[in-house]
Design a protein around this motif. Structure first.
Motif, PDB file in Angstrom:
ATOM      1  N   LEU A  68       0.829  -1.209   0.000  1.00 58.29           N
ATOM      2  CA  LEU A  68       0.000   0.000   0.000  1.00 58.29           C
ATOM      3  C   LEU A  68       0.862   1.257   0.000  1.00 58.29           C
ATOM      4  CD1 LEU A  68      -2.714  -1.125   2.570  1.00 58.29           C
ATOM      5  CD2 LEU A  68      -3.167  -0.486   0.194  1.00 58.29           C
ATOM      6  N   SER A  69       1.961   1.216   0.730  1.00 54.86           N
ATOM      7  CA  SER A  69       2.858   2.366   0.788  1.00 54.86           C
ATOM      8  C   SER A  69       3.570   2.597  -0.540  1.00 54.86           C
ATOM      9  CB  SER A  69       3.888   2.174   1.899  1.00 54.86           C
ATOM     10  OG  SER A  69       4.732   3.287   2.020  1.00 54.86           O
ATOM     11  N   ALA A  70       3.927   1.495  -1.222  1.00 55.81           N
ATOM     12  CA  ALA A  70       4.551   1.645  -2.538  1.00 55.81           C
ATOM     13  C   ALA A  70       3.572   2.254  -3.534  1.00 55.81           C
ATOM     14  CB  ALA A  70       5.044   0.293  -3.035  1.00 55.81           C
ATOM     15  N   ALA A  71       2.284   1.913  -3.383  1.00 53.72           N
ATOM     16  CA  ALA A  71       1.265   2.494  -4.254  1.00 53.72           C
ATOM     17  C   ALA A  71       0.958   3.931  -3.865  1.00 53.72           C
ATOM     18  CB  ALA A  71      -0.009   1.651  -4.201  1.00 53.72           C
ATOM     19  N   ASN A  72       1.110   4.236  -2.569  1.00 54.07           N
ATOM     20  CA  ASN A  72       0.846   5.592  -2.075  1.00 54.07           C
ATOM     21  C   ASN A  72       1.833   5.896  -0.944  1.00 54.07           C
ATOM     22  OD1 ASN A  72      -0.167   8.036  -1.211  1.00 54.07           O
ATOM     23  ND2 ASN A  72      -1.699   7.068   0.101  1.00 54.07           N
ATOM     24  N   PRO A  73       2.936   6.564  -1.234  1.00 54.01           N
ATOM     25  CA  PRO A  73       3.967   6.807  -0.218  1.00 54.01           C
ATOM     26  C   PRO A  73       3.487   7.599   0.998  1.00 54.01           C
ATOM     27  CG  PRO A  73       4.837   7.188  -2.420  1.00 54.01           C
ATOM     28  CD  PRO A  73       3.354   7.008  -2.571  1.00 54.01           C
ATOM     29  N   ALA A  74       2.340   8.232   0.911  1.00 54.76           N
ATOM     30  CA  ALA A  74       1.825   8.998   2.049  1.00 54.76           C
ATOM     31  C   ALA A  74       1.086   8.119   3.054  1.00 54.76           C
ATOM     32  CB  ALA A  74       0.901  10.109   1.555  1.00 54.76           C
ATOM     33  N   LEU A  75       1.035   6.804   2.824  1.00 58.30           N
ATOM     34  CA  LEU A  75       0.278   5.912   3.704  1.00 58.30           C
ATOM     35  C   LEU A  75       0.799   5.974   5.137  1.00 58.30           C
ATOM     36  CD1 LEU A  75      -1.841   3.384   3.575  1.00 58.30           C
ATOM     37  CD2 LEU A  75       0.242   2.063   3.957  1.00 58.30           C
ATOM     38  N   ALA A  76      -0.132   6.014   6.096  1.00 60.27           N
ATOM     39  CA  ALA A  76       0.180   5.855   7.515  1.00 60.27           C
ATOM     40  C   ALA A  76      -0.272   4.463   7.933  1.00 60.27           C
ATOM     41  CB  ALA A  76      -0.535   6.916   8.341  1.00 60.27           C
ATOM     42  N   TYR A  77       0.508   3.800   8.782  1.00 57.19           N
ATOM     43  CA  TYR A  77       0.246   2.404   9.147  1.00 57.19           C
ATOM     44  C   TYR A  77       0.449   2.217  10.642  1.00 57.19           C
ATOM     45  CZ  TYR A  77       1.432  -2.641   9.544  1.00 57.19           C
ATOM     46  OH  TYR A  77       1.513  -3.968   9.912  1.00 57.19           O
ATOM     47  N   ARG A  78      -0.491   1.519  11.255  1.00 55.01           N
ATOM     48  CA  ARG A  78      -0.359   1.163  12.671  1.00 55.01           C
ATOM     49  C   ARG A  78      -0.808  -0.277  12.875  1.00 55.01           C
ATOM     50  NH1 ARG A  78      -2.605   5.099  17.282  1.00 55.01           N
ATOM     51  NH2 ARG A  78      -0.908   6.314  16.331  1.00 55.01           N
ATOM     52  N   ASN A  79      -0.023  -1.038  13.645  1.00 59.52           N
ATOM     53  CA  ASN A  79      -0.341  -2.429  13.959  1.00 59.52           C
ATOM     54  C   ASN A  79      -0.215  -2.606  15.457  1.00 59.52           C
ATOM     55  OD1 ASN A  79      -0.356  -5.245  14.339  1.00 59.52           O
ATOM     56  ND2 ASN A  79       0.523  -5.619  12.326  1.00 59.52           N
ATOM     57  N   THR A  80      -1.335  -2.936  16.110  1.00 59.43           N
ATOM     58  CA  THR A  80      -1.346  -3.110  17.563  1.00 59.43           C
ATOM     59  C   THR A  80      -1.473  -4.570  17.968  1.00 59.43           C
ATOM     60  OG1 THR A  80      -3.750  -2.756  17.654  1.00 59.43           O
ATOM     61  CG2 THR A  80      -2.334  -0.816  17.920  1.00 59.43           C
ATOM     62  N   GLY A  81      -1.274  -5.514  17.041  1.00 56.95           N
ATOM     63  CA  GLY A  81      -1.425  -6.930  17.331  1.00 56.95           C
ATOM     64  C   GLY A  81      -0.562  -7.361  18.510  1.00 56.95           C
ATOM     65  N   ARG A  82      -1.123  -8.216  19.368  1.00 57.88           N
ATOM     66  CA  ARG A  82      -0.429  -8.700  20.547  1.00 57.88           C
ATOM     67  C   ARG A  82      -0.588 -10.214  20.678  1.00 57.88           C
ATOM     68  NH1 ARG A  82       1.336  -4.511  19.965  1.00 57.88           N
ATOM     69  NH2 ARG A  82       1.530  -2.730  21.394  1.00 57.88           N
ATOM     70  N   VAL A  83       0.508 -10.883  20.957  1.00 60.99           N
ATOM     71  CA  VAL A  83       0.485 -12.328  21.142  1.00 60.99           C
ATOM     72  C   VAL A  83      -0.440 -12.677  22.312  1.00 60.99           C
ATOM     73  CG1 VAL A  83       1.865 -14.363  21.738  1.00 60.99           C
ATOM     74  CG2 VAL A  83       2.808 -12.611  20.214  1.00 60.99           C
ATOM     75  N   GLY A  84      -1.324 -13.643  22.080  1.00 63.15           N
ATOM     76  CA  GLY A  84      -2.209 -14.127  23.135  1.00 63.15           C
ATOM     77  C   GLY A  84      -3.485 -13.343  23.324  1.00 63.15           C
ATOM     78  N   ALA A  85      -3.699 -12.285  22.587  1.00 66.39           N
ATOM     79  CA  ALA A  85      -4.872 -11.432  22.806  1.00 66.39           C
ATOM     80  C   ALA A  85      -6.162 -12.157  22.432  1.00 66.39           C
ATOM     81  CB  ALA A  85      -4.749 -10.147  22.002  1.00 66.39           C
ATOM     82  N   THR A  86      -7.144 -12.078  23.280  1.00 68.31           N
ATOM     83  CA  THR A  86      -8.489 -12.562  22.978  1.00 68.31           C
ATOM     84  C   THR A  86      -9.280 -11.454  22.317  1.00 68.31           C
ATOM     85  OG1 THR A  86      -9.394 -11.844  25.086  1.00 68.31           O
ATOM     86  CG2 THR A  86      -8.412 -14.069  25.011  1.00 68.31           C
ATOM     87  N   SER A  87     -10.441 -11.795  21.790  1.00 66.18           N
ATOM     88  CA  SER A  87     -11.264 -10.760  21.154  1.00 66.18           C
ATOM     89  C   SER A  87     -11.720  -9.716  22.167  1.00 66.18           C
ATOM     90  CB  SER A  87     -12.470 -11.394  20.446  1.00 66.18           C
ATOM     91  OG  SER A  87     -13.331 -12.035  21.372  1.00 66.18           O
ATOM     92  N   THR A  88     -11.957 -10.130  23.409  1.00 67.81           N
ATOM     93  CA  THR A  88     -12.331  -9.161  24.449  1.00 67.81           C
ATOM     94  C   THR A  88     -11.195  -8.197  24.717  1.00 67.81           C
ATOM     95  OG1 THR A  88     -13.875 -10.717  25.487  1.00 67.81           O
ATOM     96  CG2 THR A  88     -13.046  -8.908  26.854  1.00 67.81           C
ATOM     97  N   GLN A  89      -9.976  -8.717  24.792  1.00 69.02           N
ATOM     98  CA  GLN A  89      -8.816  -7.858  25.027  1.00 69.02           C
ATOM     99  C   GLN A  89      -8.568  -6.919  23.852  1.00 69.02           C
ATOM    100  OE1 GLN A  89      -6.044 -11.011  25.783  1.00 69.02           O
ATOM    101  NE2 GLN A  89      -6.332 -10.916  28.009  1.00 69.02           N
ATOM    102  N   VAL A  90      -8.760  -7.411  22.639  1.00 71.50           N
ATOM    103  CA  VAL A  90      -8.601  -6.556  21.467  1.00 71.50           C
ATOM    104  C   VAL A  90      -9.630  -5.431  21.498  1.00 71.50           C
ATOM    105  CG1 VAL A  90      -8.717  -6.468  18.941  1.00 71.50           C
ATOM    106  CG2 VAL A  90      -7.595  -8.398  20.066  1.00 71.50           C
ATOM    107  N   ARG A  91     -10.857  -5.787  21.798  1.00 76.44           N
ATOM    108  CA  ARG A  91     -11.922  -4.782  21.849  1.00 76.44           C
ATOM    109  C   ARG A  91     -11.658  -3.737  22.926  1.00 76.44           C
ATOM    110  NH1 ARG A  91     -18.285  -6.284  23.210  1.00 76.44           N
ATOM    111  NH2 ARG A  91     -19.091  -4.139  23.252  1.00 76.44           N
ATOM    112  N   GLU A  92     -11.211  -4.177  24.091  1.00 80.67           N
ATOM    113  CA  GLU A  92     -11.059  -3.256  25.216  1.00 80.67           C
ATOM    114  C   GLU A  92      -9.761  -2.456  25.150  1.00 80.67           C
ATOM    115  OE1 GLU A  92     -11.434  -5.644  28.725  1.00 80.67           O
ATOM    116  OE2 GLU A  92     -13.619  -5.849  28.513  1.00 80.67           O
ATOM    117  N   HIS A  93      -8.677  -3.074  24.696  1.00 79.55           N
ATOM    118  CA  HIS A  93      -7.366  -2.444  24.830  1.00 79.55           C
ATOM    119  C   HIS A  93      -6.768  -1.930  23.517  1.00 79.55           C
ATOM    120  CE1 HIS A  93      -7.447  -3.800  28.925  1.00 79.55           C
ATOM    121  NE2 HIS A  93      -7.471  -5.074  28.584  1.00 79.55           N
ATOM    122  N   GLN A  94      -7.185  -2.483  22.387  1.00 80.42           N
ATOM    123  CA  GLN A  94      -6.616  -2.055  21.118  1.00 80.42           C
ATOM    124  C   GLN A  94      -7.559  -1.161  20.309  1.00 80.42           C
ATOM    125  OE1 GLN A  94      -4.638  -5.147  18.764  1.00 80.42           O
ATOM    126  NE2 GLN A  94      -4.430  -6.411  20.592  1.00 80.42           N
TER     127      GLN A  94
END
Length: 234
Positions: A68-94
């Motif tokens: 995506l960045s190569a197609a659009n160098p202005a792209l902003a990217y964020r990844n908050t993935g965490r090992v072991g996270a449940t869907s509840t933890q993702v919803r509440e903390h990410q």
């Protein structure tokens, strides 16, 4: 083969028939409107996996972001993935931080940790995914999601076959919520990558980086199909 034996791949990035070449991938997303790409979820979102000879040690999400960045160098990217996270933890903390980032394209990857052990609640997973999809779509983001592959047919996966019904149930929840919210769904259950003997890391849970490369190509293809649909070219 011992689970600790180093894995060798039959292909490399240069000749893997399941991969898009870098220029092909960029061309597919050249007209993409997305400027802020976010990924939230568990270890799959985070890119966990053993290295594969002949492949870059890069998780699928970082690969998609690079395209995506190569197609659009202005792209902003964020990844908050965490090992072991449940869907509840993702919803509440990410989710709150991702909403503050104000993405226009978001991939959600969670559910496996909810159902890894017997007794996990698919209903709770559906509730959490629905809440996250609602918040993200109301904020103006297109949501992306994928199913997990049916990897349990190869001999090496025999110790993990009790997981198959639970992951099939998770996929049904993912498909249903994706349909409800018109999310971009990348389907891996029957994907040919699932039969590769070297697909899985030593933990028998995560793809090796060769698998991440395939996932990235398929997500890019799915995003391109959505572009085609929105632009009326198909």
């Amino acid at each position: 083969m011992s689970s600790t034996t180093p894995l060798s791949e039959p292909f490399t990035e240069a000749d893997d028939p399941l991969l898009l070449a870098a220029d092909q991938a960029v061309a597919l997303l050249r007209d993409a409107p997305w400027r802020r790409f976010a990924v939230l979820g568990d270890s799959i979102a985070a890119g966990t996996g053993d290295p594969s000879p002949g492949y870059a040690s890069t998780g699928w999400a970082d690969r998609v972001a690079a395209t995506l960045s190569a197609a659009n160098p202005a792209l902003a990217y964020r990844n908050t993935g965490r090992v072991g996270a449940t869907s509840t933890q993702v919803r509440e903390h990410q989710l709150p931080g991702i909403l503050e980032f104000a993405p226009d394209l978001v991939h959600v990857s969670c559910g496996g940790n909810d159902l890894f052990e017997a007794g996990g609640d698919p209903g709770l997973l559906r509730e959490n995914l629905s809440a996250m999809f609602t918040a993200l779509t109301e904020a103006g983001a297109l949501v992306s999601v994928f199913t997990v592959a049916d990897v349990w047919g190869v001999e090496r996966m025999a110790p993990m076959r009790a997981m198959r019904p639970r992951m099939a149930a998770m996929n049904e929840v993912i498909r249903s919520v994706a349909t409800e919210y018109d999310a971009v769904l990348t389907e891996f259950w029957d994907h040919p990558v699932r039969t590769r003997a070297t697909l899985m890391s030593a933990d028998l849970i995560h793809f090796t980086t060769s698998g991440h490369a395939v996932v990235a190509s398929e997500v890019i293809r799915a995003l391109a199909r959505r572009l085609d649909r929105s632009q009326g070219t198909r």
